[in-house]
Design a protein around this motif. Sequence first.
Motif, PDB file in Angstrom:
ATOM      1  N   ALA A   4       0.834  -1.205   0.000  1.00 38.12           N
ATOM      2  CA  ALA A   4       0.000   0.000   0.000  1.00 38.12           C
ATOM      3  C   ALA A   4       0.870   1.256   0.000  1.00 38.12           C
ATOM      4  CB  ALA A   4      -0.934   0.001   1.208  1.00 38.12           C
ATOM      5  N   TYR A   5       1.944   1.225   0.778  1.00 38.83           N
ATOM      6  CA  TYR A   5       2.851   2.371   0.849  1.00 38.83           C
ATOM      7  C   TYR A   5       3.582   2.555  -0.482  1.00 38.83           C
ATOM      8  CZ  TYR A   5       6.361   5.577   2.709  1.00 38.83           C
ATOM      9  OH  TYR A   5       7.166   6.668   2.933  1.00 38.83           O
ATOM     10  N   ASP A   6       4.017   1.444  -1.068  1.00 39.64           N
ATOM     11  CA  ASP A   6       4.695   1.504  -2.361  1.00 39.64           C
ATOM     12  C   ASP A   6       3.766   2.085  -3.424  1.00 39.64           C
ATOM     13  OD1 ASP A   6       7.030   0.728  -4.084  1.00 39.64           O
ATOM     14  OD2 ASP A   6       5.485  -0.485  -5.044  1.00 39.64           O
ATOM     15  N   ASN A   7       2.480   1.760  -3.349  1.00 35.24           N
ATOM     16  CA  ASN A   7       1.501   2.284  -4.298  1.00 35.24           C
ATOM     17  C   ASN A   7       1.425   3.808  -4.237  1.00 35.24           C
ATOM     18  OD1 ASN A   7      -0.885   1.573  -6.156  1.00 35.24           O
ATOM     19  ND2 ASN A   7      -1.855   2.916  -4.646  1.00 35.24           N
ATOM     20  N   LEU A   8       1.528   4.362  -3.011  1.00 38.26           N
ATOM     21  CA  LEU A   8       1.495   5.817  -2.849  1.00 38.26           C
ATOM     22  C   LEU A   8       2.700   6.483  -3.521  1.00 38.26           C
ATOM     23  CD1 LEU A   8       0.444   6.077   0.911  1.00 38.26           C
ATOM     24  CD2 LEU A   8      -1.022   6.391  -1.080  1.00 38.26           C
ATOM     25  N   LEU A   9       3.845   5.811  -3.458  1.00 38.43           N
ATOM     26  CA  LEU A   9       5.069   6.420  -3.986  1.00 38.43           C
ATOM     27  C   LEU A   9       5.242   6.232  -5.487  1.00 38.43           C
ATOM     28  CD1 LEU A   9       7.703   5.514  -1.225  1.00 38.43           C
ATOM     29  CD2 LEU A   9       6.091   7.418  -1.318  1.00 38.43           C
ATOM     30  N   THR A  10       4.529   5.269  -6.065  1.00 41.23           N
ATOM     31  CA  THR A  10       4.717   4.977  -7.487  1.00 41.23           C
ATOM     32  C   THR A  10       3.579   5.488  -8.368  1.00 41.23           C
ATOM     33  OG1 THR A  10       3.743   2.774  -7.162  1.00 41.23           O
ATOM     34  CG2 THR A  10       6.152   2.958  -7.029  1.00 41.23           C
ATOM     35  N   ARG A  11       2.527   6.056  -7.776  1.00 41.77           N
ATOM     36  CA  ARG A  11       1.436   6.621  -8.583  1.00 41.77           C
ATOM     37  C   ARG A  11       1.949   7.808  -9.385  1.00 41.77           C
ATOM     38  NH1 ARG A  11      -1.196  10.642  -9.598  1.00 41.77           N
ATOM     39  NH2 ARG A  11       0.092  11.809  -8.126  1.00 41.77           N
ATOM     40  N   ARG A  12       1.502   7.913 -10.621  1.00 46.16           N
ATOM     41  CA  ARG A  12       1.872   9.047 -11.466  1.00 46.16           C
ATOM     42  C   ARG A  12       0.628   9.568 -12.190  1.00 46.16           C
ATOM     43  NH1 ARG A  12       5.307   8.481  -8.591  1.00 46.16           N
ATOM     44  NH2 ARG A  12       7.459   7.820  -8.938  1.00 46.16           N
ATOM     45  N   SER A  13       0.650  10.821 -12.553  1.00 42.91           N
ATOM     46  CA  SER A  13      -0.424  11.388 -13.356  1.00 42.91           C
ATOM     47  C   SER A  13      -0.245  10.953 -14.806  1.00 42.91           C
ATOM     48  CB  SER A  13      -0.411  12.918 -13.265  1.00 42.91           C
ATOM     49  OG  SER A  13      -0.717  13.330 -11.948  1.00 42.91           O
ATOM     50  N   VAL A  14      -1.329  10.450 -15.402  1.00 44.67           N
ATOM     51  CA  VAL A  14      -1.288   9.929 -16.765  1.00 44.67           C
ATOM     52  C   VAL A  14      -1.977  10.923 -17.700  1.00 44.67           C
ATOM     53  CG1 VAL A  14      -2.102   8.075 -18.273  1.00 44.67           C
ATOM     54  CG2 VAL A  14      -1.192   7.536 -16.006  1.00 44.67           C
ATOM     55  N   ARG A  15      -1.300  11.276 -18.774  1.00 40.61           N
ATOM     56  CA  ARG A  15      -1.831  12.273 -19.704  1.00 40.61           C
ATOM     57  C   ARG A  15      -1.936  11.740 -21.138  1.00 40.61           C
ATOM     58  NH1 ARG A  15       1.026  15.020 -15.758  1.00 40.61           N
ATOM     59  NH2 ARG A  15      -0.170  16.713 -14.768  1.00 40.61           N
ATOM     60  N   LYS A  16      -2.102  10.414 -21.244  1.00 42.20           N
ATOM     61  CA  LYS A  16      -2.385   9.791 -22.534  1.00 42.20           C
ATOM     62  C   LYS A  16      -3.072   8.458 -22.266  1.00 42.20           C
ATOM     63  CE  LYS A  16      -0.364   8.526 -26.995  1.00 42.20           C
ATOM     64  NZ  LYS A  16       0.890   8.334 -27.772  1.00 42.20           N
ATOM     65  N   TYR A  17      -4.276   8.279 -22.834  1.00 39.68           N
ATOM     66  CA  TYR A  17      -5.090   7.110 -22.519  1.00 39.68           C
ATOM     67  C   TYR A  17      -5.470   6.337 -23.771  1.00 39.68           C
ATOM     68  CZ  TYR A  17      -5.621   9.289 -17.949  1.00 39.68           C
ATOM     69  OH  TYR A  17      -5.369   9.852 -16.724  1.00 39.68           O
ATOM     70  N   LYS A  18      -5.628   5.026 -23.599  1.00 38.88           N
ATOM     71  CA  LYS A  18      -6.177   4.189 -24.658  1.00 38.88           C
ATOM     72  C   LYS A  18      -7.683   4.456 -24.758  1.00 38.88           C
ATOM     73  CE  LYS A  18      -2.762   0.515 -24.048  1.00 38.88           C
ATOM     74  NZ  LYS A  18      -2.548  -0.924 -23.703  1.00 38.88           N
ATOM     75  N   PRO A  19      -8.272   4.247 -25.919  1.00 40.11           N
ATOM     76  CA  PRO A  19      -9.698   4.548 -26.079  1.00 40.11           C
ATOM     77  C   PRO A  19     -10.632   3.560 -25.394  1.00 40.11           C
ATOM     78  CG  PRO A  19      -8.792   3.640 -28.103  1.00 40.11           C
ATOM     79  CD  PRO A  19      -7.630   3.868 -27.192  1.00 40.11           C
ATOM     80  N   GLU A  20     -10.134   2.347 -25.052  1.00 41.83           N
ATOM     81  CA  GLU A  20     -10.999   1.347 -24.436  1.00 41.83           C
ATOM     82  C   GLU A  20     -11.534   1.822 -23.085  1.00 41.83           C
ATOM     83  OE1 GLU A  20      -7.409  -1.101 -25.737  1.00 41.83           O
ATOM     84  OE2 GLU A  20      -8.016   0.990 -25.962  1.00 41.83           O
ATOM     85  N   GLN A  21     -12.818   1.522 -22.865  1.00 41.88           N
ATOM     86  CA  GLN A  21     -13.441   1.889 -21.596  1.00 41.88           C
ATOM     87  C   GLN A  21     -12.987   0.932 -20.499  1.00 41.88           C
ATOM     88  OE1 GLN A  21     -14.447   3.992 -19.354  1.00 41.88           O
ATOM     89  NE2 GLN A  21     -16.099   4.719 -20.717  1.00 41.88           N
ATOM     90  N   ILE A  22     -12.848   1.441 -19.287  1.00 41.90           N
ATOM     91  CA  ILE A  22     -12.519   0.581 -18.154  1.00 41.90           C
ATOM     92  C   ILE A  22     -13.738  -0.273 -17.810  1.00 41.90           C
ATOM     93  CG2 ILE A  22     -10.840   2.248 -17.291  1.00 41.90           C
ATOM     94  CD1 ILE A  22     -12.832   3.058 -15.141  1.00 41.90           C
ATOM     95  N   SER A  23     -13.510  -1.370 -17.095  1.00 42.51           N
ATOM     96  CA  SER A  23     -14.613  -2.255 -16.740  1.00 42.51           C
ATOM     97  C   SER A  23     -15.453  -1.654 -15.620  1.00 42.51           C
ATOM     98  CB  SER A  23     -14.083  -3.621 -16.302  1.00 42.51           C
ATOM     99  OG  SER A  23     -13.430  -3.524 -15.040  1.00 42.51           O
ATOM    100  N   ASP A  24     -16.691  -2.127 -15.508  1.00 42.24           N
ATOM    101  CA  ASP A  24     -17.545  -1.669 -14.411  1.00 42.24           C
ATOM    102  C   ASP A  24     -16.933  -2.026 -13.065  1.00 42.24           C
ATOM    103  OD1 ASP A  24     -19.382  -0.633 -16.157  1.00 42.24           O
ATOM    104  OD2 ASP A  24     -20.815  -2.280 -15.978  1.00 42.24           O
ATOM    105  N   GLU A  25     -16.312  -3.201 -12.984  1.00 53.46           N
ATOM    106  CA  GLU A  25     -15.695  -3.618 -11.718  1.00 53.46           C
ATOM    107  C   GLU A  25     -14.588  -2.655 -11.314  1.00 53.46           C
ATOM    108  OE1 GLU A  25     -17.870  -6.891 -13.476  1.00 53.46           O
ATOM    109  OE2 GLU A  25     -16.265  -5.614 -14.302  1.00 53.46           O
ATOM    110  N   GLU A  26     -13.789  -2.223 -12.279  1.00 57.47           N
ATOM    111  CA  GLU A  26     -12.711  -1.275 -11.984  1.00 57.47           C
ATOM    112  C   GLU A  26     -13.291   0.080 -11.581  1.00 57.47           C
ATOM    113  OE1 GLU A  26      -9.248  -2.982 -14.995  1.00 57.47           O
ATOM    114  OE2 GLU A  26     -10.873  -1.732 -15.783  1.00 57.47           O
TER     115      GLU A  26
END
Length: 221
Positions: A4-26
Amino acid sequence: MNAAYDNLLTRRSVRKYKPEQISDEELYAVLKAGMYAPTAMGRQSPLIVAVQDKDDIARLSSLNAQIMGAGSDPFYGAPTVVVVFAQAGNRNGVQDASLVMGNMMNAAHALGLGSCWVNRAHETFELPEGRELLAKWEVEGDWIGVGNCLLGYPDGDLPEAKPRRSGYVMVKKKDGPAALGDPAWRFFIPSGARGSAELAQEVDHLYGALGALAALVAGLG
């Protein structure tokens, strides 16, 4: 390191996305994380609106670009935009909504999604066109836009983290040199930061020199 701590340090802002929609579960997992963000007195004051309608996202993007004075897409092609609102008149509303935004972005990263906080939600929903969208979404009450949380699958590698700036954090301790006052203010140098060992040594030498100078001045007095 704790995941969980590693997740906080490795998150980055993303400024280019694929066109596919994310799943409802996500999507629901990210929204649930937002719902469990801390809020003042546990009152859960924010409003979270997840938008996946392409026409509505295009309208939001257009309004945002107009406010920014840009001709490009400020949502970077993200297929989902989650708008977080604060209650008008709630003195803790913006803080509560900001914590919701942070929780959702960290949850998105944990799920392998990209995210980015895009500003100008406040200005967007002050416009007549923004109010029309609220009416279309059947949002009732008086709300203030705080942030747009983009969600989608990153198109490319995550960007590298910038080095943390010097003096970002200060830690007040009683066990440090008292040359700058008691308790002394000490810089905190994150482990692993670029040049952290050398900088920490230089800071310690500086405090040592100031301590010796203070003792000399006291002796002269």
